[in-house]
Design an enzyme around this catalytic site. Structure first.
Site, PDB file in Angstrom:
ATOM      1  N   HIS A  14      -4.479   4.206   4.420  1.00  0.00           N
ATOM      2  CA  HIS A  14      -3.609   6.012   3.562  1.00  0.00           C
ATOM      3  C   HIS A  14      -4.702   4.917   2.506  1.00  0.00           C
ATOM      4  O   HIS A  14      -4.845   6.887   2.497  1.00  0.00           O
ATOM      5  CB  HIS A  14      -2.308   5.462   3.574  1.00  0.00           C
ATOM      6  CG  HIS A  14      -1.428   6.257   2.046  1.00  0.00           C
ATOM      7  ND1 HIS A  14      -2.080   7.490   2.081  1.00  0.00           N
ATOM      8  CD2 HIS A  14      -1.482   5.134   0.206  1.00  0.00           C
ATOM      9  CE1 HIS A  14      -1.755   8.019   0.593  1.00  0.00           C
ATOM     10  NE2 HIS A  14      -1.269   7.580   0.454  1.00  0.00           N
ATOM     11  N   HIS A  33      -4.697   1.726  -5.553  1.00  0.00           N
ATOM     12  CA  HIS A  33      -3.601   3.150  -6.767  1.00  0.00           C
ATOM     13  C   HIS A  33      -2.051   2.613  -6.317  1.00  0.00           C
ATOM     14  O   HIS A  33      -0.522   3.195  -6.563  1.00  0.00           O
ATOM     15  CB  HIS A  33      -3.752   4.450  -5.625  1.00  0.00           C
ATOM     16  CG  HIS A  33      -3.260   5.369  -4.477  1.00  0.00           C
ATOM     17  ND1 HIS A  33      -4.412   5.310  -3.368  1.00  0.00           N
ATOM     18  CD2 HIS A  33      -2.340   6.267  -4.449  1.00  0.00           C
ATOM     19  CE1 HIS A  33      -3.389   5.479  -2.517  1.00  0.00           C
ATOM     20  NE2 HIS A  33      -2.102   5.447  -3.009  1.00  0.00           N
ATOM     21  N   ASP A  34      -1.593   2.190  -5.050  1.00  0.00           N
ATOM     22  CA  ASP A  34      -0.583   1.764  -4.903  1.00  0.00           C
ATOM     23  C   ASP A  34       0.115   0.594  -4.686  1.00  0.00           C
ATOM     24  O   ASP A  34       1.093   0.445  -4.585  1.00  0.00           O
ATOM     25  CB  ASP A  34      -0.136   1.988  -2.710  1.00  0.00           C
ATOM     26  CG  ASP A  34       0.234   3.587  -3.187  1.00  0.00           C
ATOM     27  OD1 ASP A  34       0.846   4.335  -3.929  1.00  0.00           O
ATOM     28  OD2 ASP A  34       0.647   4.059  -1.018  1.00  0.00           O
ATOM     29  N   GLU A  38       3.071  -0.414  -7.445  1.00  0.00           N
ATOM     30  CA  GLU A  38       3.809   0.375  -7.609  1.00  0.00           C
ATOM     31  C   GLU A  38       4.586   0.200  -5.794  1.00  0.00           C
ATOM     32  O   GLU A  38       5.967  -0.683  -5.921  1.00  0.00           O
ATOM     33  CB  GLU A  38       3.813   1.664  -6.723  1.00  0.00           C
ATOM     34  CG  GLU A  38       4.972   2.565  -6.798  1.00  0.00           C
ATOM     35  CD  GLU A  38       4.240   4.056  -6.714  1.00  0.00           C
ATOM     36  OE1 GLU A  38       4.785   4.791  -6.090  1.00  0.00           O
ATOM     37  OE2 GLU A  38       3.837   4.550  -7.945  1.00  0.00           O
ATOM     38  N   ASP A  39       3.944  -0.944  -5.320  1.00  0.00           N
ATOM     39  CA  ASP A  39       4.759  -0.816  -3.888  1.00  0.00           C
ATOM     40  C   ASP A  39       4.795  -2.329  -2.954  1.00  0.00           C
ATOM     41  O   ASP A  39       4.300  -2.737  -2.207  1.00  0.00           O
ATOM     42  CB  ASP A  39       3.760  -0.483  -1.958  1.00  0.00           C
ATOM     43  CG  ASP A  39       4.512   1.346  -2.850  1.00  0.00           C
ATOM     44  OD1 ASP A  39       5.341   1.764  -3.053  1.00  0.00           O
ATOM     45  OD2 ASP A  39       3.977   2.345  -2.154  1.00  0.00           O
ATOM     46  N   ASP A  73      -4.242  12.022  -2.630  1.00  0.00           N
ATOM     47  CA  ASP A  73      -3.159  10.496  -2.475  1.00  0.00           C
ATOM     48  C   ASP A  73      -1.487  11.832  -1.695  1.00  0.00           C
ATOM     49  O   ASP A  73      -1.354  11.385  -0.504  1.00  0.00           O
ATOM     50  CB  ASP A  73      -2.554  10.013  -3.080  1.00  0.00           C
ATOM     51  CG  ASP A  73      -1.245   9.260  -3.190  1.00  0.00           C
ATOM     52  OD1 ASP A  73      -0.644   8.830  -2.225  1.00  0.00           O
ATOM     53  OD2 ASP A  73       0.272   9.153  -3.352  1.00  0.00           O
TER      54      ASP A  73
END
Length: 201
Positions: free
Chosen positions: A37, A62-63, A66-67, A126
């Site tokens: 992704h 980018h994640d 957050e993840d 995204d």
């Protein structure tokens, strides 16, 4: 001035970092390795925003805050202020204790509304990638997701105009009753963006 070797190193470093950070995480619907992704998002960023190594690095990362268990402080050890700032702008700020999903998503929308045009462009890439799999594999959640993304687009107008137009077309198609699955040329383009990202090395 950053030379070509430095640019490639920044992107390679981000790809390795993101791959290790996401580890064995898988995409919810397809069971693909999660890193695919961010690679698709980075591929779209390269196509639409050019060979800006720090933007591409931010797209790859980018994640991660957050993840994954990665912290902002850890990211600061490896990447430039600009990359870290972009990732911070792209990271949701809401927490479960902030309220229900609607409340949390509004907090996140207000956060990205203050972001730079560059971060908003990455966010559009995204959104485009996520929309296809959610609409195809989870029609029930798609009703919630697409409503949220329609509201999100209202604060992403400073992003790249072509990505914005594409994201709006996807949302409009959904509400017009069109099947995103019929937009095979768009989905193929996203896949090619991922392939193109790898091919650039």
């Amino acid at each position: 001035m950053t030379n070509a070797v430095d640019k490639i190193f920044v992107e390679d470093q981000a790809l390795v970092f993101a791959t290790l950070a996401h580890g064995d995480q898988r995409r919810k619907y397809t069971n693909d390795p999660y890193i695919r992704h961010p690679c698709r998002v980075a591929g779209l960023v390269r196509i639409y925003l050019g060979n800006d190594s720090e933007l591409i690095a931010a797209a790859l990362l980018h994640d991660v805050i957050e993840d994954t268990s990665v912290t902002l402080a850890q990211l600061e050890l490896f990447f430039s202020d600009r990359v870290v700032r972009l990732v911070q702008q792209l990271t949701d700020v809401s927490r479960p204790e902030d309220g229900n999903r609607a409340v949390r998503k509004e907090l996140d929308r207000q956060h990205i509304a203050k972001a730079s045009p560059e971060a908003k462009s990455i966010k559009l890439a995204d959104l485009i990638d996520n929309a296809f799999s959610i609409v195809e594999f989870d029609p029930s959640f798609a009703k919630v997701f697409m409503k949220e993304k329609r509201a999100l687009l209202e604060v992403l107008t400073e992003g790249d105009a072509r990505l914005l137009s594409w994201a709006k077309a996807i949302v409009d198609d959904y509400y017009d009753g069109s099947e995103l699955g019929d937009r095979t040329e768009l989905w193929d383009f996203v896949r090619e963006a991922e392939d193109g990202f790898y091919d650039a090395y």
